[in-house]
Write a protein that holds these residues in place. Sequence first.
Motif, mmCIF file in Angstrom:
data_model
loop_
_atom_site.group_PDB
_atom_site.id
_atom_site.type_symbol
_atom_site.label_atom_id
_atom_site.label_comp_id
_atom_site.label_asym_id
_atom_site.label_seq_id
_atom_site.Cartn_x
_atom_site.Cartn_y
_atom_site.Cartn_z
ATOM 1 N N MET A 191 0.820 -1.209 0.000
ATOM 2 C CA MET A 191 0.000 0.000 0.000
ATOM 3 C C MET A 191 0.856 1.262 0.000
ATOM 4 N N ALA A 192 0.228 2.378 -0.372
ATOM 5 C CA ALA A 192 0.955 3.640 -0.563
ATOM 6 C C ALA A 192 1.703 4.075 0.689
ATOM 7 N N MET A 193 1.120 3.853 1.866
ATOM 8 C CA MET A 193 1.757 4.296 3.104
ATOM 9 C C MET A 193 3.170 3.730 3.232
ATOM 10 N N TYR A 194 3.304 2.432 3.026
ATOM 11 C CA TYR A 194 4.614 1.784 3.109
ATOM 12 C C TYR A 194 5.495 2.162 1.918
ATOM 13 N N LEU A 195 4.938 2.092 0.722
ATOM 14 C CA LEU A 195 5.739 2.344 -0.479
ATOM 15 C C LEU A 195 6.316 3.751 -0.474
ATOM 16 N N PHE A 196 5.506 4.741 -0.088
ATOM 17 C CA PHE A 196 5.987 6.121 -0.044
ATOM 18 C C PHE A 196 7.025 6.306 1.071
ATOM 19 N N THR A 197 6.723 5.750 2.234
ATOM 20 C CA THR A 197 7.636 5.916 3.373
ATOM 21 C C THR A 197 8.993 5.305 3.060
ATOM 22 N N ARG A 198 8.981 4.107 2.509
ATOM 23 C CA ARG A 198 10.246 3.439 2.209
ATOM 24 C C ARG A 198 11.049 4.208 1.158
ATOM 25 N N ALA A 199 10.360 4.651 0.096
ATOM 26 C CA ALA A 199 11.060 5.371 -0.971
ATOM 27 C C ALA A 199 11.684 6.658 -0.438
ATOM 28 N N ILE A 200 10.929 7.417 0.337
ATOM 29 C CA ILE A 200 11.451 8.676 0.886
ATOM 30 C C ILE A 200 12.597 8.404 1.843
ATOM 31 N N ASP A 201 12.438 7.407 2.701
ATOM 32 C CA ASP A 201 13.459 7.093 3.691
ATOM 33 C C ASP A 201 14.768 6.661 3.040
ATOM 34 N N GLU A 202 14.660 5.923 1.914
ATOM 35 C CA GLU A 202 15.852 5.419 1.242
ATOM 36 C C GLU A 202 16.358 6.341 0.143
ATOM 37 N N GLY A 203 15.692 7.494 -0.035
ATOM 38 C CA GLY A 203 16.132 8.451 -1.044
ATOM 39 C C GLY A 203 15.916 7.983 -2.470
ATOM 40 N N LYS A 204 14.883 7.141 -2.673
ATOM 41 C CA LYS A 204 14.590 6.626 -4.000
ATOM 42 C C LYS A 204 13.332 7.296 -4.561
ATOM 43 N N PRO A 205 13.185 7.330 -5.887
ATOM 44 C CA PRO A 205 11.977 7.930 -6.472
ATOM 45 C C PRO A 205 10.732 7.150 -6.062
ATOM 46 N N LEU A 206 9.647 7.877 -5.790
ATOM 47 C CA LEU A 206 8.383 7.208 -5.502
ATOM 48 C C LEU A 206 7.406 7.500 -6.631
ATOM 49 N N LYS A 207 6.632 6.478 -6.988
ATOM 50 C CA LYS A 207 5.694 6.592 -8.090
ATOM 51 C C LYS A 207 4.421 7.276 -7.621
ATOM 52 N N VAL A 208 4.092 8.388 -8.282
ATOM 53 C CA VAL A 208 2.886 9.150 -7.947
ATOM 54 C C VAL A 208 1.998 9.162 -9.187
#
Length: 332
Positions: A191-208
Amino acid sequence: MHILVTGAAGFIGSFVCHRLLEMGCRVTGIDNLSDYYSVKLKRHRLALLQDKPGFTFCQLDLADRVAMAELFARERFQRVVHLGAQAGVRYSLDNPMAYADSNMIGTLTVLEGCRQNRVEHLVFASSSSVYGLNTKLPFSTEDCVDHPVSLYAATKKSNELMAHSYSHLYAIPTTGLRFFTVYGPWGRPDMAMYLFTRAIDEGKPLKVFNQGNMQRDFTYIDDIVEGVVRILEKVPQPDPAWRGSPVSASSAPYRIYNIGNNQPASLLDFIRLIEKALGKQAIKELLPMQAGDVRTTCADIEDLYQAVGFKPVTPLEQGVERYVRWYREYYG
């Protein structure tokens, strides 16, 4: 009271089990521990339940007709909270048969178990996705839901129809709950909550998707659980004067309610709250709308409030902060 909770290793199911045990209920939880997402996460949720007095877990597939019938006959459940399902809108595009087995056949075995063993009340999970192409906001249980945009949504609508037919034919008190974008600690990693948090935390692009022009009625897990346990105690009664309206009621002992925050937030605002909680900036990859998605969800919860005197109360910022704290503890 002895209560069956299906999907007990799942996000919502595990929280519902905790709450029912705190209330002094005896709880039997079942789950097939599918590998749709991390089985390790599911086992960790179960580990927090295993030592609690009154809890029993059975690894069991809802689609196993014989095993389900034996379980119902042996345990004689008084009430059932049916939360087990194959989740995910996008996954339904790739693996439709999983939804037929889990959501359709699985729900039918639960309904049969309730019929054969005279269960006092069945509460089952539906979804805001049933509103499909509806554009009128907020989404009301009085709205037509005949235009789903994903197979997942179609199976959830089918579950409502199946439940009503059993309620009508066999007088099984049945209540469906349309959940709106549930989030919180121990949430699903697809889900978006995990996917966004992980991407931001790891400095990776997140899909919006849809360039970020989407709104969701994010609903915190504690509010969902509160709604479930309150509804479980409110056994629906048939309305002999019913003549087709309201749609969410019936001449059978059947009801449908929304459980949502009633305060939709834009995807970009949601991301900003995660950035704030993490203390990091997001790298956004803006993409077109995905098949099966809808632009906005918003729950009309007046019926729920009138029925049980409860509305979700957790502000989105507070819920996001709690999730990020848990994320760092669990994954960090």
